[in-house]
Design an enzyme around this catalytic site. Structure first.
Site, PDB file in Angstrom:
ATOM      1  N   CYS A 179       3.669  -6.592  16.169  1.00 29.53           N
ATOM      2  CA  CYS A 179       5.181  -6.395  16.018  1.00 29.53           C
ATOM      3  C   CYS A 179       5.991  -7.203  15.283  1.00 29.53           C
ATOM      4  O   CYS A 179       7.000  -6.715  15.893  1.00 29.53           O
ATOM      5  CB  CYS A 179       5.578  -5.755  17.042  1.00 29.53           C
ATOM      6  SG  CYS A 179       4.050  -4.927  17.387  1.00 29.53           S
ATOM      7  N   CYS A 237       4.133  -8.970  20.966  1.00 26.13           N
ATOM      8  CA  CYS A 237       2.912  -9.215  19.814  1.00 26.13           C
ATOM      9  C   CYS A 237       3.294  -9.140  19.026  1.00 26.13           C
ATOM     10  O   CYS A 237       4.007  -9.148  18.422  1.00 26.13           O
ATOM     11  CB  CYS A 237       3.135  -7.323  20.376  1.00 26.13           C
ATOM     12  SG  CYS A 237       1.807  -6.923  19.168  1.00 26.13           S
ATOM     13  N   CYS A 247      -0.963  -4.359  23.219  1.00 30.45           N
ATOM     14  CA  CYS A 247       0.736  -3.664  22.521  1.00 30.45           C
ATOM     15  C   CYS A 247       0.184  -2.205  22.233  1.00 30.45           C
ATOM     16  O   CYS A 247      -1.015  -1.592  21.264  1.00 30.45           O
ATOM     17  CB  CYS A 247       0.247  -3.991  21.230  1.00 30.45           C
ATOM     18  SG  CYS A 247       1.552  -3.451  19.687  1.00 30.45           S
ATOM     19  N   HIS A 299       4.351   1.139   2.235  1.00 34.09           N
ATOM     20  CA  HIS A 299       4.989   0.378   1.513  1.00 34.09           C
ATOM     21  C   HIS A 299       6.149   1.372   0.554  1.00 34.09           C
ATOM     22  O   HIS A 299       7.445   1.630   0.589  1.00 34.09           O
ATOM     23  CB  HIS A 299       5.072  -1.326   0.811  1.00 34.09           C
ATOM     24  CG  HIS A 299       4.333  -1.841   2.021  1.00 34.09           C
ATOM     25  ND1 HIS A 299       2.793  -2.517   2.062  1.00 34.09           N
ATOM     26  CD2 HIS A 299       4.997  -2.325   3.302  1.00 34.09           C
ATOM     27  CE1 HIS A 299       2.153  -3.224   3.027  1.00 34.09           C
ATOM     28  NE2 HIS A 299       3.356  -2.743   3.938  1.00 34.09           N
ATOM     29  N   HIS A 320      -0.310  -1.879  18.580  1.00 32.77           N
ATOM     30  CA  HIS A 320      -1.612  -2.198  17.318  1.00 32.77           C
ATOM     31  C   HIS A 320      -2.676  -2.934  18.010  1.00 32.77           C
ATOM     32  O   HIS A 320      -3.641  -3.128  17.819  1.00 32.77           O
ATOM     33  CB  HIS A 320      -1.368  -3.719  16.873  1.00 32.77           C
ATOM     34  CG  HIS A 320      -0.130  -3.996  15.503  1.00 32.77           C
ATOM     35  ND1 HIS A 320       0.649  -3.851  15.830  1.00 32.77           N
ATOM     36  CD2 HIS A 320      -0.110  -4.123  14.707  1.00 32.77           C
ATOM     37  CE1 HIS A 320       1.851  -3.582  15.005  1.00 32.77           C
ATOM     38  NE2 HIS A 320       0.813  -4.073  13.600  1.00 32.77           N
ATOM     39  N   LYS A 329      -5.402   6.757  11.149  1.00 34.52           N
ATOM     40  CA  LYS A 329      -4.321   5.825  10.609  1.00 34.52           C
ATOM     41  C   LYS A 329      -4.737   4.958   9.310  1.00 34.52           C
ATOM     42  O   LYS A 329      -6.348   4.806   9.309  1.00 34.52           O
ATOM     43  CB  LYS A 329      -4.087   4.958  11.687  1.00 34.52           C
ATOM     44  CG  LYS A 329      -3.420   4.285  12.167  1.00 34.52           C
ATOM     45  CD  LYS A 329      -2.655   3.944  12.908  1.00 34.52           C
ATOM     46  CE  LYS A 329      -1.715   2.408  13.704  1.00 34.52           C
ATOM     47  NZ  LYS A 329      -1.973   0.800  13.004  1.00 34.52           N
ATOM     48  N   HIS A 380       0.730  -1.125  -0.015  1.00 31.84           N
ATOM     49  CA  HIS A 380       0.119  -0.182   0.348  1.00 31.84           C
ATOM     50  C   HIS A 380       0.893   0.925   0.193  1.00 31.84           C
ATOM     51  O   HIS A 380       2.479   1.310   0.151  1.00 31.84           O
ATOM     52  CB  HIS A 380      -0.753   0.203   1.134  1.00 31.84           C
ATOM     53  CG  HIS A 380      -0.706  -0.412   2.328  1.00 31.84           C
ATOM     54  ND1 HIS A 380       0.336   0.889   2.382  1.00 31.84           N
ATOM     55  CD2 HIS A 380      -0.322  -1.653   3.144  1.00 31.84           C
ATOM     56  CE1 HIS A 380       0.967   0.463   4.331  1.00 31.84           C
ATOM     57  NE2 HIS A 380       0.648  -1.056   4.859  1.00 31.84           N
ATOM     58  N   LYS A 426      -6.735  -1.599   7.892  1.00 33.84           N
ATOM     59  CA  LYS A 426      -7.500  -2.294   6.723  1.00 33.84           C
ATOM     60  C   LYS A 426      -9.070  -2.597   7.035  1.00 33.84           C
ATOM     61  O   LYS A 426      -9.757  -2.390   6.552  1.00 33.84           O
ATOM     62  CB  LYS A 426      -7.110  -4.458   6.862  1.00 33.84           C
ATOM     63  CG  LYS A 426      -7.574  -4.936   5.870  1.00 33.84           C
ATOM     64  CD  LYS A 426      -6.649  -6.081   5.516  1.00 33.84           C
ATOM     65  CE  LYS A 426      -6.129  -6.637   6.395  1.00 33.84           C
ATOM     66  NZ  LYS A 426      -5.654  -8.014   7.056  1.00 33.84           N
TER      67      LYS A 426
END
Ligand code: MSP
Length: 490
Positions: free
Chosen positions: A129, A126, A143, A21, A146, A296, A18, A299
């Site tokens: 991560c 986690c 976490c 990246h 996340h 943020k 996405h 998904k």
């Protein structure tokens, strides 16, 4: 001559590529293209991180074997890099046989030289991560990154003696102020190391999808330990058959990463290299994060930006331009389609596109398509050569948005010169002066084509073709209609 070595992180294959990246990868490509344009030999490596519990679980959820799953996702990453005109030299996957073998041998070596020892781990983990946490770092059992429940694990493990490298690391940071970049992110790392380093667990008995420890195959090697080593296994570090050609590439010049994985790269990775007696990278550059319209990107929110959609609507160059123009590289930024559209209309259509078509149509109209010869003493050229030095400095410092800002100021400046000089009037009153003016404009555009090349390679090549770069005399542009660089959009 040693190559200029640039890397991206290895992306996890549990998700489709996405905006995030693409950001790191295009940054690496921008620098690679810039260095190549300066006649440097470059080695640019990217790839995928394919082991670990997270990927094992994702594959399971899709009823696939993890390797088969990885094979499918890797295609999407490679396709995306092709679409975005990423010219990498090597794509490494952590499931490559040679990488796996070297990771195993390195692990053995570090046990033998006392840097890895067996013990027992009890603590918090986690899996999203793939990271261990201290009690103080977690928030209400979750976490901190996340916001998912943290797992309490207790198992036999191999430890890497990270604690041993505390002083050496601090000394290295001090002696190499460029190493932790940008500098405003360095302090966090220095504080973290000053507070004391603990040895870290580098093997798991409960994760099956990983590289087994050679002497103790009930353990698999911690996914980060495995993945970080890509930076040396890719360019040819071979523990079983050392080859000096590896040093034609290593040490790395710039590791590009996102800010959330700075600690792994700035603390654990250099300590691993110290344990292997290898030179350290010159720079680790941690950029900021993109949010999408203030949120943020995730998904579950359904707001994940796929660069392919932007390429379809605009072009790869427009995407590449936008992400480095909109936000100073290094800082966090916010993505919105409106901002993209605004930039497209103002900077690209009205700015560069307009300048380009104005100049070329005047050359057509007033010079019968023949590029006017340049005088030797052009003020504009002198001025632009001075600006070029500043742009070079920005590029070398990875201040990409500053470089673009300077380039676009020159585009506005040239557009303004046309408005002021009114070449259509000069055509009637002073045709000689008009020729000189247009030759300056052509030169200016040629410089701009060169400057934008790392960011917008297609546009740069298209401009250069029309501007007959590389030809000597009688530079003639074709008779065909000049298609706009950036077609107007409503
Ligand atoms: N596999 C590890 C890295 C191992 S490197 C030896 C990993 N992978 S990842 O798939 O999660 O990719 C993380 C990288 O993607 C970040 O470091 C950053 O470069 C990029 N980004 C992912 N989301 C991002 C944003 N929303 N914004 C900007 N970049 C982010 O971590």
């Amino acid at each position: 001559m040693k190559k200029y070595y640039i890397t991206t992180p290895l992306y996890y294959v549990n998700y489709m590529p996405h905006l995030g990246h693409a950001y790191t990868t295009v940054a690496a490509d921008v620098l690679a293209r810039y260095m190549k344009s300066k006649k440097k030999e470059v080695f640019f490596q990217t790839g995928t991180d394919e082991h670990g519990i997270n990927i094992e679980r994702t594959a399971q959820a899709y009823n696939k074997d993890p390797k088969q799953w990885a094979d499918e996702i890797v295609i999407h990453f490679k396709d995306m890099w092709k679409t975005l005109h990423i010219e990498y030299d090597y794509f490494i996957r952590t499931t490559d046989k040679e990488h796996e073998k070297q990771v195993q041998l390195i692990f053995e070596k570090l046990i033998d030289n006392g840097n890895i020892y067996k013990g027992n781990y009890e603590g918090l983990y986690c899996s999203s991560c793939e990271n261990f946490y201290e009690e103080g770092e977690i928030i209400e059992g979750m976490c901190p990154i996340h916001k998912k429940p943290i797992e309490r694990i207790s198992e036999e493990t191999y430890f890497f003696k990270l604690s041993k490298y505390q002083d050496k690391l601090l000394r290295y940071y001090k002696q190499n102020p460029q190493f932790l970049s940008p500098s405003y992110r360095a302090l966090e790392i220095i504080r973290f190391v000053e507070n004391g380093l603990k040895d870290i667990s580098v093997s798991r008995t409960r994760v099956k999808w990983g590289i087994p420890v050679l002497r103790d195959p009930s353990h698999t090697i911690y996914v980060w330990f495995d993945a970080l080593l890509n930076y040396i296994t890719g360019p040819g570090y071979r523990i079983d058959k050392p080859d000096d050609s590896f040093y034609n590439i290593w040490p790395c010049d710039v590791h590009f990463i996102g800010k959330e994985i700075f600690r792994f790269h700035a603390v654990i990775w250099p300590a691993m290299l110290m344990a292997l007696d290898l030179p350290l990278p010159k720079k680790i550059y941690a950029h900021g994060w993109w949010t999408v319209e203030g949120e943020k990107m995730s998904k579950s929110r359904g707001n994940v930006i796929n660069p392919i959609d932007i390429v379809r609507e605009y072009s790869s160059d427009v995407f590449r331009y936008f992400i480095f123009r909109e936000v100073p590289f290094g800082q966090d930024g916010d993505f919105s389609y409106q901002a993209l559209k605004n930039r497209y209309n103002s900077d690209l259509c009205n700015g560069l596109g307009n300048l380009f078509s104005r100049v070329l149509s005047m050359v057509k109209k007033y010079c019968q398509n023949i590029m006017p010869e340049s005088p030797n003493n052009s003020r504009l050229i002198e001025y632009f050569l001075a600006v070029e030095k500043e742009i070079d400095k920005d590029m070398e410092d990875l201040n990409f948005s500053l470089a673009l800002d300077k380039i676009w100021k020159k585009i506005s400046y040239m557009n303004k010169l046309i408005d002021e000089q009114k070449p259509w009037e000069l055509a009637k009153t002073d045709p000689e002066k008009l020729k000189v003016f247009l030759s300056d404009m052509i030169w200016g555009l040629r410089m701009i084509a060169k400057w934008i090349y790392p960011f917008m390679p297609e546009t740069s090549v298209k401009m250069s073709m029309y501007l007959a770069i590389g030809e000597t005399k009688d530079k003639i542009i074709g008779d065909e209609k000049i298609s706009p660089l950036f077609p107007r959009k409503n």
